[in-house]
Design an enzyme around this catalytic site. Structure first.
Site, PDB file in Angstrom:
ATOM      1  N   LYS B 135       3.387  -1.000  -1.037  1.00 58.41           N
ATOM      2  CA  LYS B 135       3.477   0.455  -1.216  1.00 58.41           C
ATOM      3  C   LYS B 135       3.653   0.755  -2.704  1.00 58.41           C
ATOM      4  O   LYS B 135       4.455   0.095  -3.374  1.00 58.41           O
ATOM      5  CB  LYS B 135       4.683   0.938  -0.411  1.00 58.41           C
ATOM      6  N   LEU B 184       7.592  11.257  -0.763  1.00 61.24           N
ATOM      7  CA  LEU B 184       7.918  10.093   0.081  1.00 61.24           C
ATOM      8  C   LEU B 184       8.631  10.492   1.373  1.00 61.24           C
ATOM      9  O   LEU B 184       9.173   9.639   2.066  1.00 61.24           O
ATOM     10  CB  LEU B 184       8.799   9.081  -0.682  1.00 61.24           C
ATOM     11  N   SER B 210       6.255   7.401   5.522  1.00 64.66           N
ATOM     12  CA  SER B 210       5.615   7.486   4.240  1.00 64.66           C
ATOM     13  C   SER B 210       4.859   6.213   3.828  1.00 64.66           C
ATOM     14  O   SER B 210       4.072   6.278   2.879  1.00 64.66           O
ATOM     15  CB  SER B 210       6.659   7.811   3.175  1.00 64.66           C
ATOM     16  N   ILE B 231      13.488   5.600   5.242  1.00 62.73           N
ATOM     17  CA  ILE B 231      14.767   6.323   5.221  1.00 62.73           C
ATOM     18  C   ILE B 231      14.852   7.264   6.428  1.00 62.73           C
ATOM     19  O   ILE B 231      15.893   7.880   6.653  1.00 62.73           O
ATOM     20  CB  ILE B 231      14.937   7.089   3.882  1.00 62.73           C
ATOM     21  N   GLY B 232      13.739   7.358   7.171  1.00 68.37           N
ATOM     22  CA  GLY B 232      13.758   8.240   8.343  1.00 68.37           C
ATOM     23  C   GLY B 232      12.656   7.882   9.338  1.00 68.37           C
ATOM     24  O   GLY B 232      12.467   8.570  10.338  1.00 68.37           O
ATOM     25  N   GLY B 233      11.934   6.798   9.027  1.00 69.12           N
ATOM     26  CA  GLY B 233      10.841   6.380   9.893  1.00 69.12           C
ATOM     27  C   GLY B 233       9.641   5.883   9.108  1.00 69.12           C
ATOM     28  O   GLY B 233       8.576   5.632   9.670  1.00 69.12           O
ATOM     29  N   SER B 234       9.808   5.713   7.821  1.00 70.86           N
ATOM     30  CA  SER B 234       8.660   5.497   6.921  1.00 70.86           C
ATOM     31  C   SER B 234       8.011   4.128   7.015  1.00 70.86           C
ATOM     32  O   SER B 234       6.889   3.948   6.562  1.00 70.86           O
ATOM     33  CB  SER B 234       9.073   5.771   5.476  1.00 70.86           C
TER      34      SER B 234
END
Lengths: 570, 570
Positions: B135, B184, B210, B231-234
């Site tokens: 990434k 992001l 992301s 950080i939340g599903g990336s």
């Protein structure tokens, strides 16, 4: 109900009421304790004049000795509890270290434990019948939790703190609660509720702080195991000042849910909880019992590191490599500290089982700036509010660390992030400093480190002097350094200041490097060895993050190889 | 030098320059790739029309297969690198997932690896010759690290990120850098530099985000192993949307030093780094390699949890107990997700080697409020500044999570502490919820938990639908829930949406519970199975904090017992 400012009382009335309550709990101890009319500078000999031979024997036994006797039924939990209640009451009379004793509930508990053992033929758990003293701000159900603030008197514990529940399930007896300083942020112990707690070995000196009630109580042998908390030296300074063992574990290993303090939710410099004890084995049993209970299952901020049983220094295996930090480069330790340290190091060198190298300090002044800034990232508004709410006066050392601390700042979220990033950079630099002690440096692939020949443990002072004279404990660097780095650190007793042994040190000429250094050195020049007579000299062992077990193992090796402590304190 | 806004260019000029650079790196791949004039909705069949049979064989091999062949010298690192470069270039042409390829340095590296193996008769390390895609915001020395912001173009990596150094020392080849969304903080991937990255299985759907460039690239088999951040599903949304394995480890296990992102120094919800791969073994090898390098020695924010080799579910020992969370109580999953989940659960029940119970959701709506508030505790000022500095437009999903997010707040230090304390309370409540799955509940002493009969793992959806249609990925709850709790979570592929299998689901009548639920359900009613045709359906396995190895082991068991995935995607 306690008298509180919320119900209209002055701060003096609140304090008087709390002291009255404390005295009543001590008066309830049986047989009643005599008044002590003349208290000598070194209070420790008083115990043998007041207590019975049996009481002396019990209270001067270590946790590991008592545990075996209790498990076998050779002594009863009631006998042990009674003896410690009496000695703790006496400790209060000579050092002012107690907020309240708990004779009724402690004896009730002890009776139940004795009955359990009789009925079941086995102990409740690994701490069966062991009396544990507790710093006041660790919450106990139904009791005041004022954390040393007049305005917080009347706050009542809704439940026992998580740590107390685990220790209880392991069989212990809670019987005494101890003093702490205003704001919990002194390396001494005085507050408006109870005044000053002094050092049992020399009443002109501080017992340390903030877990200073524990330090004085255990130093006097009114307890063999107590609970302290530490964010800058608050377990270690009292342990060091009173010739005890005290462990500040790495953060997030031992349960802290249910203590009363300012700044809940702050994460930059987490406070830790840990043991002070008359023995290393006592500290170890305390920590192992807590970890074996898997406290992370109930308190998920804690990290699930199991207790590491494997010996990092097995016979014929890796030799313990110690880096000696003689001086942090900011404030030079007084001669008695260096003298005892030299003696210890010489013995270790001769032992052949320990490798000794020098450890260079790495920017400890900058470390202090970072941590002193992060302690109060709201500009200490919660401390100020808690003090000012009652109009109680600001103590000298509260002013020292808050209003006279040039690093305190009211952060915005963004400036707090920047300060946190600076903390992390410093930690990474210190890690590189540690990694550079590896002779090989790196492995074949040019990147991966081998840690087999690195320094294992740092040996260093606990502070720039033996127990400081009252209101002078201003340099936290020898302990706060390891809070900033979140390294586990253990205090162990080595020697004692004596006019004879330390006369030579009075001749030393020294040009201080800075204002803090000058302040500390001037105290030595002013008072000399006589000013610290009988003060315990302790030292500190420090490991890398989460190497708590390794630090304790290193202490066992040091003790065995060097034969510490060199004196018998009590 | 790149064209940058700092040197006076418009945002459109900066974007055009970056795209030109990207295209040049793809044009440098040999043999040259043809232009693709007509791109079908499902792009995956294109590969077999363009690439050689050998290239197909190599790029459709898993990490563990390639690793053995490379180690034995059955294939060369150069062959492998060339094949993946070509397929990655093709992936760019059909999904727009690449920011740049690195043919020159990758082939140079591959050559050196081949020579090393020839000379030394052994591989450099466990990842010898394995190509790894990265990434973009994970720093590479000398290359742009813009993190998807136009205004950050021209920031050049000073060094390789810590994680890259370890993987390099283990023998890998870096050959491709991949797209990420503006800020992001989307579960999709579009930014002003490169536009939108789409799903290779259905171009009407998002690749997720992301780490969406990774998702599309690996989904297309232009990579077998890539690095994402979460950080939340990336990591998980791209893994799920593309039928891959993707692991969000517990925080502070894998090295994150050296990535480019906003909010450095923020600690409330730490971002994690982890693998996406075409195989579970690929994820496992990636994580184990990093942990075995003891990254905590150099990056001391990391926790020294060694790799746990012991099998928590050995033959004849404890049986894996799975709690099934069908619906989070906030947004109900679309019928294809539930259909595939039922099929999986039925197979597991029949296997006899797994115990299945239902898992009740616990206040996932409140969890979202807490985490959505903590994401941007400076009120998103750093994101706003980074976007506004170039006048690039705010993307729909950037607005969704920042300006249209009712939970965003500019915190003071005190309000941030309170929000953090609320996070910790919720975590403790969720832990109690998990502990309550123990039938025994507690041990003999009435306090210590036994965890032997508790649920081990939660099985749940990865989101409220298969890969969302473009610009609709608004409900993060199925993934962000586990960031808030800091539980390790692994995505694994199960099935694929098909008009035939999912026709039944179109008949379902449902009365939504709230606005978010209504939004999601309406999409299903509008587009039906046809709208998601060929979209992979993946599911998620979740463990308690730091039980990363247990989660991976559970996935192995589930795969074996249920025979997932039920389809072959490529």
């Amino acid at each position: 109900m306690a008298v509180t400012t919320a119900s209209g009382a002055t701060w003096q009335e609140v304090a008087a009421d709390r002291q009255k309550h404390r005295d009543a709990t001590i008066a309830a101890v049986e047989p009643a304790l005599p008044e002590i009319s003349e208290i000598p500078t070194n209070t420790t000999p008083i115990a043998k004049k007041v207590l019975t031979a049996d009481e002396i024997k019990i209270t001067e036994s270590t946790v590991e000795v008592l545990a075996v006797q209790l498990e076998k039924g050779e002594i009863s939990a009631v006998e042990v509890t009674k003896a410690f209640l009496r000695r703790a009451g006496l400790a209060q009379k000579v050092t002012n270290c107690i907020t309240e004793l708990l004779p009724e509930r402690a004896l009730q508990r002890a009776k139940e434990l004795d009955e359990f053992l009789k009925t079941n033929g086995k102990p409740v758990g690994p701490l069966h019948g062991i009396p544990i003293s507790v710093k006041e701000h660790v919450m106990m159900k139904g009791l005041d939790i004022n954390a040393g603030f007049i305005s917080w008197v009347g706050r009542i514990g809704e439940d026992d703190a998580h740590i107390l529940k685990i220790l209880w399930a392991a069989g212990c007896v809670f019987y005494a609660r101890t003093t702490q300083p205003q704001s919990l942020m002194h390396l001494e112990t005085s507050n408006s509720l109870y005044g000053t707690t002094v050092n049992p070995f020399n009443r002109n000196l501080t017992c340390g702080g903030s877990s200073g009630g524990e330090g004085a109580l255990i130093g006097f042998r009114g307890s063999c195991l107590g609970i302290g908390t530490d964010i800058g030296g608050s377990i270690r300074s009292p342990a060091a000042n009173n010739g005890l063992y005290g462990m500040k574990p790495t953060t997030l290993r031992l349960p802290t849910a249910g203590w009363s303090a300012t700044m809940a939710g702050s994460e930059q410099i987490p406070a830790t909880i840990g043991p002070l004890s008359t023995s290393l084995a006592g500290c170890k049993l305390f920590i192992k019992t807590l970890i074996d209970a898997k406290p992370w299952l109930k308190e998920p901020t804690l990290l699930p590191f199991e207790w590491k049983e494997a010996d990092p220094f097995p016979a014929g295996g890796k030799k313990l490599k110690i880096g000696v930090l003689w001086d942090d480069g900011v404030v030079k330790p007084h001669p008695p500290v260096t003298r005892a340290m030299k003696e210890l190091v010489e013995k270790l060198k001769k032992s052949g089982n320990v490798e000794i190298v020098d450890w260079k300090p790495y920017k400890h002044d900058e470390a202090w700036e970072i941590i002193a800034n992060l302690y109060f990232s709201d500009g200490a508004s919660q401390e100020s509010a808690a003090i000012n709410a009652s109009s109680e006066p600001w103590m000298t050392l509260t002013k020292h660390i808050i209003t006279e601390n040039p690093h305190v700042q009211t952060h915005t979220v963004e400036s707090l992030w920047a300060a946190t990033a600076r903390r992390d950079s410093y930690r990474a630099e210190y890690a590189a400093h540690w990694n550079s002690t590896s002779a090989a440096g790196s492995s074949a692939n040019g990147y991966t480190l081998t840690d087999s020949d690195m320094v294992d443990i740092i040996l260093c002072p606990c502070g720039p002097s033996a127990a400081p004279r009252l209101e002078t404990a201003k340099w936290w660097g020898y302990t706060s350094q390891w809070n900033l780095l979140d390294y586990p650190a253990l205090i162990f007793p080595v020697d004692q200041v004596s006019v004879e042994k330390d006369a030579e040190g009075e001749k030393e000429k020294y040009e201080p490097r800075n204002e803090k250094d000058a302040y500390n050195w001037k105290l030595w020049e002013e008072f000399g060895a006589e000013g610290w007579v009988d003060a315990p000299i302790s030292l500190q062992l420090v490991g890398r993050r989460y190497e708590d077990e390794k630090v304790m193992r290193a202490a066992e090796i040091v003790e065995k190889e060097a034969g510490t402590p060199f004196v018998k304190y009590v």
